[in-house]
Design a protein around this motif. Structure first.
Motif, PDB file in Angstrom:
ATOM      1  N   GLN A  19       0.833  -1.189   0.000  1.00  0.00           N
ATOM      2  CA  GLN A  19       0.000   0.000   0.000  1.00  0.00           C
ATOM      3  C   GLN A  19       0.877   1.252   0.000  1.00  0.00           C
ATOM      4  OE1 GLN A  19      -1.932  -3.294   0.640  1.00  0.00           O
ATOM      5  NE2 GLN A  19      -0.646  -2.643   2.368  1.00  0.00           N
TER       6      GLN A  19
ATOM      7  N   THR B 230      -4.093   0.716  -3.242  1.00  0.00           N
ATOM      8  CA  THR B 230      -4.157  -0.604  -2.658  1.00  0.00           C
ATOM      9  C   THR B 230      -4.941  -1.529  -3.572  1.00  0.00           C
ATOM     10  OG1 THR B 230      -4.785  -1.872  -0.695  1.00  0.00           O
ATOM     11  CG2 THR B 230      -6.273  -0.099  -1.358  1.00  0.00           C
TER      12      THR B 230
ATOM     13  N   GLU C  78      -6.470  -4.074  -1.944  1.00  0.00           N
ATOM     14  CA  GLU C  78      -7.405  -4.622  -0.979  1.00  0.00           C
ATOM     15  C   GLU C  78      -8.801  -4.057  -1.220  1.00  0.00           C
ATOM     16  OE1 GLU C  78      -6.461  -6.808   1.383  1.00  0.00           O
ATOM     17  OE2 GLU C  78      -4.329  -6.722   0.851  1.00  0.00           O
ATOM     18  N   SER C  79      -9.800  -4.853  -0.872  1.00  0.00           N
ATOM     19  CA  SER C  79     -11.177  -4.366  -1.002  1.00  0.00           C
ATOM     20  C   SER C  79     -11.735  -3.894   0.336  1.00  0.00           C
ATOM     21  CB  SER C  79     -12.077  -5.459  -1.577  1.00  0.00           C
ATOM     22  OG  SER C  79     -12.012  -6.614  -0.764  1.00  0.00           O
ATOM     23  N   ASN C  80     -11.241  -4.473   1.412  1.00  0.00           N
ATOM     24  CA  ASN C  80     -11.656  -4.041   2.749  1.00  0.00           C
ATOM     25  C   ASN C  80     -10.456  -3.475   3.490  1.00  0.00           C
ATOM     26  OD1 ASN C  80     -14.364  -4.874   2.559  1.00  0.00           O
ATOM     27  ND2 ASN C  80     -13.750  -6.974   2.952  1.00  0.00           N
ATOM     28  N   TYR C  81     -10.609  -2.307   4.043  1.00  0.00           N
ATOM     29  CA  TYR C  81      -9.502  -1.658   4.744  1.00  0.00           C
ATOM     30  C   TYR C  81     -10.042  -0.496   5.564  1.00  0.00           C
ATOM     31  CZ  TYR C  81     -10.003   1.062   0.422  1.00  0.00           C
ATOM     32  OH  TYR C  81     -10.510   1.766  -0.633  1.00  0.00           O
TER      33      TYR C  81
ATOM     34  N   LYS D  20      -4.912  -2.502   6.648  1.00  0.00           N
ATOM     35  CA  LYS D  20      -5.683  -3.627   6.133  1.00  0.00           C
ATOM     36  C   LYS D  20      -6.666  -4.078   7.203  1.00  0.00           C
ATOM     37  CE  LYS D  20      -1.912  -5.979   4.215  1.00  0.00           C
ATOM     38  NZ  LYS D  20      -1.343  -7.228   3.668  1.00  0.00           N
TER      39      LYS D  20
END
Lengths: 115, 115
Positions: free
Chosen positions: B2, B27, B29-32, B96
């Motif tokens: 990230q 990022t 990532e989908s959830n953070y 995250k």
């Protein structure tokens, strides 16, 4: 509880000497983090503990650096054979992981100057 | 990995005015979680506001609010009715959701409130 406590607040040392910093987290917190902050930069992750286990170390943490958290309480960060590039603010933070995101609580930091 | 970018190294605003600090991140990532932390001069870093990526509603804490644009990966902080005590370094940070609470910080914005 007065929060995360770090000692010493300031340390001036000569190149090649060893230094040790101590962090006392908030008492019920099971996670403890060390970050390094240089002038004009944001803090950079060094390492973290869950209880007494050191779970992750950054590549920034050379073999001259060692961190411990005996008994899952306070932590120490030792720098051996200090170099001028080690001059920075060393920040400690703690959190209580309870699923989801645990807010990190920071100490005031230990400023290291290597001459 | 990230990354967090704060493109405004310094800002100043008159007391009682509104100011917006910018932050972008990258990022896969989908959830953070996203955070704004405040670091007053010679004081410890404290959490200002937190945003979960899965929540569409922008977080608000009294005079502080965020504009979270997930598709644009933008996360700005608005401070309304600014006060002298708001003078500080402000850091945008990414975490995250699953894994350790390791924060990735931006380089910070130094905000000065002018009386």
């Amino acid at each position: 509880d007065t929060g995360v406590s770090q000692n010493p607040r300031h340390k001036i040392t000569k190149r090649g000497q060893n230094v040790t910093f101590r962090c006392d987290p908030i008492s019920e917190h099971n996670r403890l983090y060390w970050y390094r902050q240089t002038l004009g930069q944001g803090p950079e992750f060094l390492t973290y503990f869950q209880n007494e286990a050191q779970l992750e170390k950054s590549r920034l943490l050379s073999d001259r650096f060692s961190a411990e958290r005996p008994k899952g309480s306070f932590s120490t960060l030792e720098i051996q054979r200090t170099e001028q590039g080690d001059s920075a603010m060393y920040l400690c933070a703690s959190s209580f992981r309870q699923g989801g995101s645990g807010e990190l609580f920071f100490g005031e930091g230990s400023r290291l100057t290597v001459l | 990995a990230q990354t967090v970018t704060q493109s405004q190294p310094e800002m100043s605003v008159q007391e009682a005015e509104t100011v917006t600090l910018s932050c972008t991140y990258d990022t896969s990532e989908s959830n953070y979680y996203l955070f704004w932390y405040k670091q007053p001069p010679s004081r410890q870093m404290i959490l200002v506001i937190r945003q979960e990526a899965y929540k569409q509603q922008n977080a608000t804490e009294n005079r502080f609010s965020v504009n979270f644009q997930k598709a644009a990966k933008s996360f700005s902080l608005k401070i309304s009715d600014s006060q002298l005590g708001d003078t500080a370094m402000y850091f945008c940070a990414f975490m995250k959701s699953f894994g350790n609470e390791k924060l990735t910080f931006g380089t910070g914005t130094r905000l000065t409130i002018i009386p």
